[in-house]
Design an enzyme around this catalytic site. Sequence first.
Site, PDB file in Angstrom:
ATOM      1  CG  ASP A 253      83.367  65.488  22.891  1.00 58.86           C
ATOM      2  OD1 ASP A 253      82.200  65.235  23.244  1.00 58.86           O
ATOM      3  OD2 ASP A 253      83.699  66.550  22.334  1.00 58.86           O
ATOM      4  CG  ASP A 254      87.937  63.050  21.846  1.00 58.57           C
ATOM      5  OD1 ASP A 254      87.115  63.529  21.037  1.00 58.57           O
ATOM      6  OD2 ASP A 254      88.888  63.699  22.305  1.00 58.57           O
ATOM      7  CG  HIS A 303      83.873  63.874  18.330  1.00 59.17           C
ATOM      8  ND1 HIS A 303      83.555  65.217  18.243  1.00 59.17           N
ATOM      9  CD2 HIS A 303      85.087  63.844  18.959  1.00 59.17           C
ATOM     10  CE1 HIS A 303      84.527  65.939  18.798  1.00 59.17           C
ATOM     11  NE2 HIS A 303      85.479  65.125  19.226  1.00 59.17           N
ATOM     12  CG  HIS A 398      87.675  65.083  26.114  1.00 55.34           C
ATOM     13  ND1 HIS A 398      87.675  66.313  26.732  1.00 55.34           N
ATOM     14  CD2 HIS A 398      87.594  65.325  24.784  1.00 55.34           C
ATOM     15  CE1 HIS A 398      87.618  67.257  25.800  1.00 55.34           C
ATOM     16  NE2 HIS A 398      87.560  66.682  24.609  1.00 55.34           N
TER      17      HIS A 398
HETATM   18 NI    NI Z   1      87.321  65.579  20.284  1.00 57.23          NI
END
Ligand code: NI
Length: 446
Positions: A253-254, A303, A398
């Site tokens: 993620d991210d 996201h 992440h």
């Molecule tokens: Ni996130």
Amino acid sequence: MSTRNQNERTRQTGTAGRRTEERQHRSAKPGRRVHSANRRRKRRQAGKWKLAAILILAFFMTLLFARRSSELSYQEQTEEDLEMDAIFAVEFLGQGWSAWMPDNYAVYRTSTYPVAFKASIQRQTEGMTGTIQYQVNVSGYGWTDTVENGEVARVDGVSAPLEGIRAWVNGDLAEYYDVYTRVMVEGEWTGWAVNGKDAGEPGSGKHIEGIRIAIVKKGNTPAPITEKEIDDEEAWKASGVNPALPMVALTFDDGPGIYEDRILDALQSAGARATFFMVGEEVVKYPDAVRRMAEQGCELGNHTWGHENLSELSDDGIRETIRKTNEAVFQASGSQVTVVRPPYGSTRNNTLPVLGSMGYPAILWSLDTEDWKHKKDPNATVQAVLTQVKDGDIILMHSIHEASATAAETIIPELVSRGFQLVTVSEMAQAKGAALEPGKRYGNFK
Ligand code: NI
């Protein structure tokens, strides 16, 4: 040793202990009446110490017998317990790795040829030492060094075809199992080569087109392949995912960011894929990373644009942040977003209905590595995965932390060598027969 024998042995040890104890009591009784009260007390005390020492000794001897019997236990296991499988995969020139194939299945392609091979063991009998070892014969180079247990057999940097293969098990396994290997040459399967004998015609210039490998208990032979298994195999060849074998979906993620290349390198060299849930404002900064994800067959996930909590946005606000990010991903890669993960896993208020109206389910996770807490300790993230991972997990990481990339470089090859297929979220849903319905939440596909 069977459990019954072990119990008998334990009971005998216990009886011996009690007999000794009785003797101790007898000898502790005063035989003469000349002792002073003091000496009698001392002697009684000494008797008690001896008794305690003998009981402790008996206890450790029992432990020793129990341990020996558990170490040897596989020798008495039932036929069924001794079932053990080889799994294997073949890399084809220009097409990458096949799925991990189950024991006694075949993988072959006539449009290209194999350039590398790897194998591992599943359900290894407890207490037995040994593993599977193998070599490949590379056209113009000869036999490679022996490698084992999930390691790749190939000549690095060479795309010459394989002309043969040898495979066997070592250690205790070699006493109980035979490894059968056969290859396809010019459209025909060769006979079985057993326990490290050459399969194929190494040195002949005839390359192999496919490989089949099976582990059987000594005295048995591999079963013939059924029609259904051949059909299944065709399906796996198309999808690259074998529903019969364990799989997990790694998610990052991210990002994207400066560590994507390291993660993508690790995925590429393991023949693995992952899903990246990206924020739009980073996508526009690192478009090359997004393009590379798509090229490697990774899944592109949304996201939001700026990591907003969707539960706190208006319906239009949700649509806007998702739509804008979709466009950025498409601009960068020429590929479409297929899945959405709401930041913070938050799906309250109108989040699910609005995502549903856009055709998206919300993808959550089942294994949270908490990698963001371990920025100085990649091993904590590695352990979080390796101690908890199960078939069907969606694993949350992440990509924006260096330690997470470092952890991924260990986790990815290790999961593969443990027999997990590393697939995208959508591939796993499909393989597990789960329809991804818009407006629903998914944390795993078990
Ligand atoms: Ni996130």
